[in-house]
Design a protein around this motif. Structure first.
Motif, PDB file in Angstrom:
ATOM      1  N   VAL A  52      41.135  36.561  53.272  1.00  0.00           N
ATOM      2  CA  VAL A  52      42.071  36.437  52.015  1.00  0.00           C
ATOM      3  C   VAL A  52      41.477  36.886  50.766  1.00  0.00           C
ATOM      4  CG1 VAL A  52      43.458  34.497  50.739  1.00  0.00           C
ATOM      5  CG2 VAL A  52      43.166  34.415  53.306  1.00  0.00           C
ATOM      6  N   SER A  53      42.126  37.605  49.926  1.00  0.00           N
ATOM      7  CA  SER A  53      41.656  38.116  48.627  1.00  0.00           C
ATOM      8  C   SER A  53      42.597  37.815  47.418  1.00  0.00           C
ATOM      9  CB  SER A  53      41.257  39.607  48.441  1.00  0.00           C
ATOM     10  OG  SER A  53      40.247  39.746  49.407  1.00  0.00           O
ATOM     11  N   MET A  54      42.160  37.411  46.491  1.00  0.00           N
ATOM     12  CA  MET A  54      43.037  37.054  45.369  1.00  0.00           C
ATOM     13  C   MET A  54      42.820  38.107  44.334  1.00  0.00           C
ATOM     14  SD  MET A  54      43.788  33.080  44.700  1.00  0.00           S
ATOM     15  CE  MET A  54      44.276  32.017  46.458  1.00  0.00           C
ATOM     16  N   LEU A  55      43.348  39.006  43.817  1.00  0.00           N
ATOM     17  CA  LEU A  55      43.102  40.041  43.064  1.00  0.00           C
ATOM     18  C   LEU A  55      43.636  39.993  41.637  1.00  0.00           C
ATOM     19  CD1 LEU A  55      43.419  43.031  45.514  1.00  0.00           C
ATOM     20  CD2 LEU A  55      41.422  42.187  44.992  1.00  0.00           C
ATOM     21  N   LEU A  56      43.162  39.855  40.605  1.00  0.00           N
ATOM     22  CA  LEU A  56      43.704  39.710  39.165  1.00  0.00           C
ATOM     23  C   LEU A  56      43.558  40.963  38.576  1.00  0.00           C
ATOM     24  CD1 LEU A  56      42.123  36.262  38.315  1.00  0.00           C
ATOM     25  CD2 LEU A  56      44.182  36.939  39.551  1.00  0.00           C
ATOM     26  N   PRO A  68      36.068  35.656  42.758  1.00  0.00           N
ATOM     27  CA  PRO A  68      35.153  35.058  43.494  1.00  0.00           C
ATOM     28  C   PRO A  68      35.402  33.578  43.907  1.00  0.00           C
ATOM     29  CG  PRO A  68      34.281  35.204  41.261  1.00  0.00           C
ATOM     30  CD  PRO A  68      35.610  36.037  41.557  1.00  0.00           C
ATOM     31  N   GLY A  69      35.197  33.239  45.053  1.00  0.00           N
ATOM     32  CA  GLY A  69      35.393  31.900  45.570  1.00  0.00           C
ATOM     33  C   GLY A  69      35.014  31.793  46.789  1.00  0.00           C
ATOM     34  N   ARG A  70      34.968  30.605  47.134  1.00  0.00           N
ATOM     35  CA  ARG A  70      34.505  30.081  48.595  1.00  0.00           C
ATOM     36  C   ARG A  70      35.577  30.259  49.457  1.00  0.00           C
ATOM     37  NH1 ARG A  70      34.621  24.830  50.443  1.00  0.00           N
ATOM     38  NH2 ARG A  70      34.954  23.953  48.404  1.00  0.00           N
ATOM     39  N   LYS A  71      35.385  30.780  50.665  1.00  0.00           N
ATOM     40  CA  LYS A  71      36.279  31.396  51.776  1.00  0.00           C
ATOM     41  C   LYS A  71      37.131  32.651  51.604  1.00  0.00           C
ATOM     42  CE  LYS A  71      36.791  26.605  53.787  1.00  0.00           C
ATOM     43  NZ  LYS A  71      37.765  25.672  54.261  1.00  0.00           N
ATOM     44  N   LEU A  72      36.783  32.928  50.327  1.00  0.00           N
ATOM     45  CA  LEU A  72      37.616  34.239  49.941  1.00  0.00           C
ATOM     46  C   LEU A  72      36.965  35.675  50.232  1.00  0.00           C
ATOM     47  CD1 LEU A  72      39.133  33.744  46.447  1.00  0.00           C
ATOM     48  CD2 LEU A  72      40.294  33.680  48.557  1.00  0.00           C
ATOM     49  N   GLN A  76      35.501  45.145  46.702  1.00  0.00           N
ATOM     50  CA  GLN A  76      35.467  45.921  45.339  1.00  0.00           C
ATOM     51  C   GLN A  76      36.909  46.044  44.646  1.00  0.00           C
ATOM     52  OE1 GLN A  76      32.532  47.586  44.058  1.00  0.00           O
ATOM     53  NE2 GLN A  76      31.578  46.412  45.890  1.00  0.00           N
ATOM     54  N   PRO A  77      36.829  45.957  43.354  1.00  0.00           N
ATOM     55  CA  PRO A  77      37.977  46.224  42.755  1.00  0.00           C
ATOM     56  C   PRO A  77      38.817  47.289  43.057  1.00  0.00           C
ATOM     57  CG  PRO A  77      35.983  45.815  41.107  1.00  0.00           C
ATOM     58  CD  PRO A  77      35.608  46.141  42.466  1.00  0.00           C
ATOM     59  N   GLU A  78      40.089  47.188  43.171  1.00  0.00           N
ATOM     60  CA  GLU A  78      41.122  48.138  43.766  1.00  0.00           C
ATOM     61  C   GLU A  78      41.924  48.996  42.474  1.00  0.00           C
ATOM     62  OE1 GLU A  78      43.127  47.793  47.298  1.00  0.00           O
ATOM     63  OE2 GLU A  78      41.967  46.027  48.020  1.00  0.00           O
ATOM     64  N   THR A 152      39.876  26.570  32.578  1.00  0.00           N
ATOM     65  CA  THR A 152      38.645  27.079  33.209  1.00  0.00           C
ATOM     66  C   THR A 152      38.674  28.659  32.522  1.00  0.00           C
ATOM     67  OG1 THR A 152      37.375  27.783  34.953  1.00  0.00           O
ATOM     68  CG2 THR A 152      39.824  28.170  34.952  1.00  0.00           C
ATOM     69  N   ASP A 153      37.360  28.994  32.348  1.00  0.00           N
ATOM     70  CA  ASP A 153      36.968  30.600  31.918  1.00  0.00           C
ATOM     71  C   ASP A 153      36.734  31.293  33.232  1.00  0.00           C
ATOM     72  OD1 ASP A 153      36.872  30.008  29.183  1.00  0.00           O
ATOM     73  OD2 ASP A 153      34.812  29.310  29.338  1.00  0.00           O
ATOM     74  N   GLN A 154      37.019  30.929  34.367  1.00  0.00           N
ATOM     75  CA  GLN A 154      36.860  31.895  35.605  1.00  0.00           C
ATOM     76  C   GLN A 154      37.526  32.848  35.851  1.00  0.00           C
ATOM     77  OE1 GLN A 154      37.475  29.424  39.228  1.00  0.00           O
ATOM     78  NE2 GLN A 154      36.914  31.139  40.777  1.00  0.00           N
ATOM     79  N   PHE A 155      38.929  32.736  35.472  1.00  0.00           N
ATOM     80  CA  PHE A 155      40.051  33.799  35.717  1.00  0.00           C
ATOM     81  C   PHE A 155      39.848  34.920  34.444  1.00  0.00           C
ATOM     82  CE2 PHE A 155      42.564  29.874  37.090  1.00  0.00           C
ATOM     83  CZ  PHE A 155      41.963  30.114  38.463  1.00  0.00           C
ATOM     84  N   PHE A 156      39.407  34.270  33.352  1.00  0.00           N
ATOM     85  CA  PHE A 156      39.194  35.070  32.320  1.00  0.00           C
ATOM     86  C   PHE A 156      37.870  36.275  32.588  1.00  0.00           C
ATOM     87  CE2 PHE A 156      36.423  36.243  28.507  1.00  0.00           C
ATOM     88  CZ  PHE A 156      37.166  36.917  27.704  1.00  0.00           C
ATOM     89  N   LEU A 157      36.886  35.724  33.237  1.00  0.00           N
ATOM     90  CA  LEU A 157      35.680  36.374  33.375  1.00  0.00           C
ATOM     91  C   LEU A 157      35.938  37.398  34.439  1.00  0.00           C
ATOM     92  CD1 LEU A 157      33.073  33.464  33.179  1.00  0.00           C
ATOM     93  CD2 LEU A 157      33.189  35.130  31.545  1.00  0.00           C
ATOM     94  N   THR A 158      36.578  36.942  35.601  1.00  0.00           N
ATOM     95  CA  THR A 158      37.112  37.896  36.541  1.00  0.00           C
ATOM     96  C   THR A 158      37.801  39.021  35.961  1.00  0.00           C
ATOM     97  OG1 THR A 158      37.246  36.274  38.213  1.00  0.00           O
ATOM     98  CG2 THR A 158      38.467  38.245  38.649  1.00  0.00           C
ATOM     99  N   ARG A 159      38.720  38.933  35.092  1.00  0.00           N
ATOM    100  CA  ARG A 159      39.550  40.128  34.541  1.00  0.00           C
ATOM    101  C   ARG A 159      39.007  40.762  33.543  1.00  0.00           C
ATOM    102  NH1 ARG A 159      44.590  37.757  31.919  1.00  0.00           N
ATOM    103  NH2 ARG A 159      45.055  39.904  31.702  1.00  0.00           N
ATOM    104  N   ARG A 160      37.545  40.163  32.730  1.00  0.00           N
ATOM    105  CA  ARG A 160      36.922  40.973  31.859  1.00  0.00           C
ATOM    106  C   ARG A 160      36.254  42.013  32.589  1.00  0.00           C
ATOM    107  NH1 ARG A 160      33.215  37.749  28.110  1.00  0.00           N
ATOM    108  NH2 ARG A 160      31.765  37.784  29.983  1.00  0.00           N
ATOM    109  N   ARG A 161      36.125  43.374  32.189  1.00  0.00           N
ATOM    110  CA  ARG A 161      35.235  44.260  32.755  1.00  0.00           C
ATOM    111  C   ARG A 161      34.134  44.848  31.964  1.00  0.00           C
ATOM    112  NH1 ARG A 161      34.792  43.800  37.636  1.00  0.00           N
ATOM    113  NH2 ARG A 161      34.141  45.870  38.064  1.00  0.00           N
TER     114      ARG A 161
END
Length: 411
Positions: A52-56, A68-72, A76-78, A152-161
């Motif tokens: 399972v992947s969650m892509l933002l 990123p996350g446990r069990k995910l 690479q970014p697509e 949380t900042d988790q999703f922001f940090l994932t989206r910021r490249r």
């Protein structure tokens, strides 16, 4: 107790899929953000899914980045263009890719009609029951991601490249969802440069049958421009929520900017109201380039109005321009950073080049307001030499008309 003769027996048992979704709903309120992914991966495993992947979507709207996350499964970014994940994202539909060991599914994460990203997973085989359950699961996951994003900042940090300026962070925090779609009308907006934008912003709200829209451009760069944009959007929202007219809204915004920043500062703005049932459009243009009316894929005209002074200069009460849209019409608003960017040879990009780009893209099959606007923005950026020295904002409206009452009727 047996039901009396003639009484209908109502089956209140909960099916397997409903139990899975119910578990997520029951825990959603207390779920810490970092535990959403492990629980979803666990639920997918219970129906035989794996990897399972969650892509933002990243802020530049170029990539889908794995959360990123446990069990995910974190790969690479697509790219949004040219990948199965990007196809699911742009078309807001499920994409299935056969593999040696099963089927890789890409499900759009839709919060309302705004695309959050894509959920990907692999099944040995896919049935219609799997598709129905996973679509619902993806919708619930999207709602949770949007809700927990505030905590949380988790999703922001994932989206910021790449590094983001303080002014850009302020502007992104101001924005409504980048797109909205209801049966009668669709909207989408995009900001460039994503990581350095300062004074450009937009806002919208759908109140009953009226779509309210504001596109603004605060003078200057950096924190001064971001501060002015913040005040301008705040004043606009306040005026909109006390139900005053467009002319009064302009005056309220003008007073807020002049009182806070003085006579040397200003914000250009476009204020619109669209009746989503009739297509009637009202427009106030305070120093902005005129919006473009796109009909049958081509620019038909500019939506002219009596241009008044930018807010902050104490202009007279503006005159309201009125236009009537036809079904399928699009209205494209843009800030001056789009047309004033200098290209090879030193001349401004100009409105004529913008119109030619719009018309060329209109010759291709439409993919939806959000996908088409993203494609236009990236095409314009390439045509301007691949860089943006000033804020450049696009906001697109497509009117369909009709009604949505059938959505409130339980079958």
């Amino acid at each position: 107790m047996k039901p009396a003769m003639g009484e209908e027996i109502v089956d209140r048992s909960e099916g397997f899929g409903e139990r899975l979704l119910g578990l997520l709903l029951d825990r959603a309120r207390l779920m810490p953000p970092q535990l959403i992914a492990p629980l979803v991966a666990e639920e997918v495993a219970r129906i035989g899914g794996r990897d399972v992947s969650m892509l933002l979507q990243d802020y530049a709207q170029e990539l889908l980045v794995p959360l990123p996350g446990r069990k995910l499964h974190v790969g690479q970014p697509e790219p949004i263009v040219g990948s199965p994940a990007g196809q699911a994202f742009l078309r807001a539909d499920v994409v299935e890719v056969p593999q040696a060991r099963g089927v890789r599914m890409y499900l759009p994460l839709l919060d309302g009609s705004d695309q959050v990203g894509v959920m990907a997973l692999t099944l040995d085989a896919v049935t219609d029951d799997d598709r129905r359950l996973l679509r619902r699961l993806a919708g619930l996951v999207a709602d949770m991601l949007v809700t927990k994003n505030s905590y949380t900042d988790q999703f922001f940090l994932t989206r910021r490249r790449e590094p983001m300026s303080v002014s850009a962070e302020i502007q992104w925090s101001l924005l409504p969802p980048l797109s909205m779609s209801v049966p009668q009308i669709e909207v989408a907006g995009i900001l460039e440069p994503a990581y350095r934008v300062a004074g450009d912003s937009f806002d919208y709200a759908l109140n009953d049958n009226i779509l309210h829209v504001a596109v603004i451009d605060a003078m200057g760069h950096g924190l001064d421009a971001a501060s002015m944009a913040t005040i301008a959007i705040g004043a606009y929202r306040h005026a909109r929520r006390v139900f005053i007219s467009l002319a009064e809204t302009y005056a309220f915004m003008d007073d807020a900017i002049s009182r806070q920043f003085g006579p040397e500062h200003f914000v250009t703005t476009q204020l619109m109201q669209v009746n989503i049932t009739t297509g009637e459009l009202e427009l106030v243009n305070a120093g902005h380039p005129a919006p473009l009316l796109i009909r049958d894929g081509r620019v038909a005209q500019q939506l002219e109005s009596a241009t008044t002074l930018p807010v902050g200069f104490g202009g007279e009460e503006p005159r309201i321009a009125e236009h009537l849209l036809q079904r399928g019409d699009r209205v494209l608003c843009y800030t001056d950073g789009i047309i004033e960017e200098h290209v090879a040879g030193g001349e401004p990009f100009g409105q004529e080049r913008l119109i030619r780009c719009v018309n060329r893209l209109g010759e291709e099959p439409p993919e939806g307001v959000r996908a088409d606007l993203r494609r236009l923005s990236h095409t314009l950026k390439r045509a301007r030499g691949g860089h943006t020295s000033d804020d450049a904002t696009l906001f697109l409206i497509e009117w369909h008309g009709g009604a949505a009452d059938h959505l409130a009727v339980v079958d």
